[in-house]
Every structure is written in C-alpha cells, then in structure tokens.
Design an enzyme around this catalytic site. Structure first.
Site, short mmCIF file in Angstrom:
data_model
loop_
_atom_site.label_atom_id
_atom_site.label_comp_id
_atom_site.label_asym_id
_atom_site.label_seq_id
_atom_site.Cartn_x
_atom_site.Cartn_y
_atom_site.Cartn_z
N GLY A 123 0.84 -1.21 0.00
CA GLY A 123 0.00 0.00 0.00
C GLY A 123 0.87 1.25 0.00
CE1 TYR A 139 -2.65 12.30 0.51
CE2 TYR A 139 -4.05 10.50 -0.22
CZ TYR A 139 -3.61 11.79 -0.35
OH TYR A 139 -4.11 12.58 -1.35
CB THR A 190 -17.16 3.20 6.00
OG1 THR A 190 -16.21 3.98 6.73
CG2 THR A 190 -18.37 2.94 6.87
CB ALA A 202 -12.78 8.68 19.26
CB CYS A 229 -8.25 9.06 10.43
SG CYS A 229 -6.87 8.22 9.68
#
Ligand code: UDX
Ligand code: ADP
Length: 484
Positions: free
Chosen positions: A8, A11, A90, A222, A273
């Site tokens: 991968g 970013y 998602t 979060a 994120c």
C-alpha cells in the site's frame, strides 16, 4: 540486511516508509502497490501525494534503500517485516453498512502474504483497523499449513497530513502492540522497536498488547475529533449569543489540563480517519452490547454533520433564502491546508448542499486536481475509499459538470461571484487583495469564512457582509431568518 516491504503506497505507507529508509540506511525498504499509476508517480519527479518535505526525503533514498514497485508478491516473499497499509473503507452494504470497516483489501493482502511466504515474517498492521483485526489476520496467516511462523504486530500511525514528515521525524509516541505473552511475540516487538530506535527515543516507544494498540488508535482519533465537535458546538452558541469562539477557545485552552491545540472552530473536520474511526468505534461498542457508549461517540459525528449543514443554511438564508443560479466562489477544497487530500473533506458536503439549492460553484484549491473534485462531488458517501488503483475512472455526474467550474486562482474564482466560501485554511487566503476582489463582485458581496482565516473587521470595512464561524454576527445577518 533487514528487508521491509510495505503493501500500500498511499498517504500512510509512502511517507512512513520513506522516513524509515532515510533514518535506517542499513534497512532495505520496498513499497508495493497494485496501482500501476501510483507506483509510476512514486518513481517520478511528481509524487502522487503532496506533503511538505516528502520530496526531499524520497529523493535522498529512492534507488538506494527505498524502492517503489508493482511486484507485490516478489517483494513480500523476500521481506522480513511486512507492513500492511491498504485501504479500509467503511462498508456501504450488508452487515454493518455505514459503520463497520470493510476488510476486503486487508484480507486479500493477508491471504497473499500466506500464499507467497517461504520464510517466517513479522506482519505489521499499519492501516487503522477495528480492534481485533489482528486476531482475524493471525488466523488467516497461521492456518497456512507451511510451518512458517508469522508474528502479528499492530503499529498504528499517528501522523497528520500536511505535517506528516515532521510528525514522523519527531513523533509524540510510537505504539507497538503484539503478543506480549509469548516469546515469539516479544521478539517481534523488539525487532520493530529496534527499527524505530534508530531515531525515536526509547521512552517514546510504547509497547502494549495487540488489542490495546488497536484500540488506542481509534480512541486517540475519537478524542481529537471530539475536541473539534465540542468547540464547534460552542461556535453555534457563540453566534446565537454574541460571544467570539476564538476568545472562548483561547481562554478554555489556557487551562493546562485542556491545552490549546485542536480547539479551532471550523466548518467541520474531514480526513480519511476521524469519521471512519469513530464509526468503527460505534460499531464495536454496539457489537459488544454497549449502546450508551456507542451513542456517546455517535454524537461527535452528528455535531460535525450539523456544523456543515448549519454553514450551508446560514449561507442560503443570508442570501435571501435562495442561491439558485447564483455564483458562489469556493476557496479551498482539501480537508485541511498543505495537503491535496480530499477524503471526507467538509467541502464535499458544503458543495453538495449548495448544488442541491441550484447554485453555480467556481472552485479553486491550490493542490486538488479538477478530476478529483468532480469525482468527489459525483460519488455517493463512503464510496471514496473503495476504488483502489482506479480512482479517476468514475464518470462525473452530469448535473455536477454543468454547475461546477474549477479555476486556477482565487481572483478568477471570485470574479462576478455573489459570495465567497472559504472552506480550507490555506495561508494564501489570508493575504488576498480583498479590495480588488470586492470591486469585481456584484453587491451585496458576501464572505462566508468556514475556517476563520480572514480579518473580519477589515473585510467589513471594505464593504463585505462577513460571516465567520462562531464570531459575532454581521448586523446584516442578524435580521435574516434563524438558522436550523
Ligand atoms: C488525524 C490525526 O491527527 C492523526 O493523528 C491520525 O493519524 C490521522 O487522523 P489528519 O486527518 O491527517 O490526522 O489531520 P488533522 O490535523 O487531525 O485534521 C483533521 C481535521 O480536523 C481537518 O479537517 C482539520 O481541518 C480539522 N481541524 C483540526 C479542525 O477543524 N479544528 C482543529 O482545531 C483541528
Ligand atoms: P492510507 O491513507 O491508509 O495510506 P490509501 O488509500 O492512500 O490509504 O492507500 C492504500 C493503498 O493500498 C492504495 O494505493 C491501494 O492501491 C493499495 N492497495 C489496496 N489493496 C492492495 C493489495 N492487495 N496489494 C497492494 N496494494 C493494495
């Protein structure tokens, strides 16, 4: 020589591996990706991502101990440590749609590692994944029946875009989660720790069990997002009562227990994120029978969505409740300054909101390509992360191509515009010649500053009607209908 392969080249994978190569000349680092165009760009003069300082680091190591390649299997087979940094979108359908992470790319990477490996390897989770993903991956890898030992580590990335290189050079902490209860696990943790110890002080390298590391990443994002939603909720109250959110957050942040960072009110947070990680957290809480905890975190996203909607409503209601056929200049499209990344940028929702009210948009961003903006405005929510390798093949929605024009500077964007919306805090927007801009706009001329970058007083003196998030309202706006 230790060999690292990172699956991968995005970013996270690209900058992280470039810095590891720079700081560890004795380690050979290969970054692999299925996307031919991405790898070609990493090997060219124009790298596929814009990140201050990245060009320098890549130039110093590329071709020496840093290689970018599409030969995924060959490089994985030769590596001692395999980082997995693939996308984790998602889910858009099926169980957990709109919340749970889609681990398709992760699973296929894990299966490939199991298939091609002929020697023992340490497999490092680098993409943000739901807690206990490592356990699932471990199952795939250890059921390979080849007698090869795989050690799984979680090494979440905390870099922020725009400051990625500085964050990697001098991280607040490096987190390594592994099977601390086994000898093999401890040895793997030490091997990865030794890589980072080339430049990160020992005391900043935190070692935990696997699940703690995975959960720490979700929790950290979060908490950060929660600070922004907190200050944004206060910004709505400031507008309603005449307080100034900049003064409030300055005073609040002076409390050393709270601290000054991440308290800038804005049109909303974006980036790949925050939303995704909170949705993951919510899903995990729900799956574990904790609906109260899930609802608590859901509210952070709800306030973020509310803030974007509030901004659009404020704009429309200020302009006599209609923007139909009006030209709106959009300054800034990336989710923050100093990056060309548009993933979950608030600009998408704001632009879509204005388009649904039939506005004409003239967009300028210093780093985002036209094709990217057109694709973002044409894609349904959550689909941005599900197109590895072929992001530009999405056809532009016809209504979008008819109502959106992309231009190359702020003066072109604002000429003849009825209003200006500032959606990214690019430095250049602070120092534009606003008098010249004002003279080229029909009157009344409006500025809607979603990032608090302009000098409100100065612009009002020029003649603009100015709305800035969380700032005392322009007298003109006070008489307009209330905003939901
Ligand atoms: C974030 C985390 O900071 C990083 O640790 C993690 O690894 C990945 O997610 P990133 O998304 O790159 O990094 O950018 P960040 O600087 O966190 O900004 C996220 C969003 O919040 C941006 O849209 C930014 O404009 C917004 N923001 C940030 C605010 O609106 N107000 C603030 O005070 C700070
Ligand atoms: P991040 O921000 O987490 O780095 P990106 O979407 O920028 O995410 O990068 C993820 C990269 O992973 C993409 O370039 C994609 O092409 C690549 N990728 C996805 N699945 C695989 C796979 N099985 N093998 C190799 N590369 C993959």
């Amino acid at each position: 020589m230790v060999k690292i392969c990172c699956i991968g080249a995005g970013y996270v994978g690209g900058p992280t591996m470039a810095v590891i190569a720079l700081k560890c000349p004795s380690i050979e680092v290969a970054v692999v990706d299925i996307s031919v165009s991405r790898i070609r760009a990493w090997n060219s003069e124009k790298l596929p991502i814009y990140e201050p300082g990245l060009d320098d680091v890549v130039k110093k190591c590329r071709g020496k101990n840093l290689f970018f390649s599409n030969e995924v299997e060959k490089n994985v087979a030769q590596a001692d440590i395999v980082f997995v940094s693939v996308n984790t979108p998602t889910k858009t359908s099926g169980l957990g749609a709109g919340k749970a992470a889609d681990l398709t790319y992760w699973e296929s990477a894990a299966r490939m590692i199991a298939d091609v490996s002929k020697s023992s390897k340490i497999v490092v989770e680098k993409s943000t994944v739901p807690v206990k993903t490592a356990e699932a991956i471990e199952k795939i890898l250890t059921h390979n029946n080849k007698g090869i030992e795989f050690q799984i580590l979680s090494n979440p990335e905390f870099l922020a875009e725009g400051t990625a290189i500085a964050d990697l050079f001098d991280p607040d902490r490096v987190l390594i989660g592994g099977r601390e209860e086994t000898q093999g696990g401890l040895k793997a943790i030490k091997t990865l720790k030794d890589v980072y110890a080339h430049w990160v002080p020992q005391e900043r390298i935190i070692c935990t069990n696997l699940w703690s590391a995975e959960l720490s990443k979700l929790a950290a994002n979060a908490f950060l997002a929660q600070r922004i939603s907190s200050v944004n909720s206060i910004s709505a109250l400031c507008e309603a009562t005449g307080a100034n959110v900049t003064q409030v957050s300055y005073s609040v942040g002076k409390d050393s227990r709270i601290g000054p960072k991440f308290l800038s009110a804005s049109v909303g947070f974006g980036g790949s994120c925050f939303q995704k990680d909170i949705l993951n957290l919510v899903y995990i809480c729900e799956c574990n029978g904790l609906p109260e905890v899930a609802n608590y975190w859901k509210q952070v996203i709800k306030i973020n969505d509310y803030q974007k909607k509030r901004f659009v409503n404020r704009l429309v209601s200020s302009m006599f409740n209609t923007v139909s056929g009006k030209k709106i200049a959009i300054l800034g499209f990336s989710f923050k300054k100093d990056t060309g990344d548009t993933r979950e940028t608030p600009a998408i929702d704001v632009c879509k909101g204005l388009l649904s009210d039939r506005a004409h948009l003239i967009i300028y961003d210093p780093q985002v390509a036209e094709a990217q903006m057109m694709m973002d405005l044409s894609l349904p929510k959550f689909d941005w992360d599900s197109q590895p390798g072929s992001p530009m093949q999405i056809p532009t929605d016809e209504s979008v191509s008819q109502s959106v024009k992309v231009v190359h500077n702020a003066y072109e964007a604002t000429k003849d515009a009825h209003a200006i919306c500032i959606l990214t805090e690019w430095d250049e927007f602070k120092n534009l010649d606003y008098k010249k801009i004002y003279d080229n706009m029909p009157k009344p001329a409006y500025v809607f500053d979603g990032r608090n970058v302009v000098d409100v007083g100065k612009l009002r003196q020029i003649g603009f009607i100015v709305y800035a998030i969380g700032k005392p309202l322009d007298p003109w706006l006070k008489d307009m209908p209330a905003v939901a």
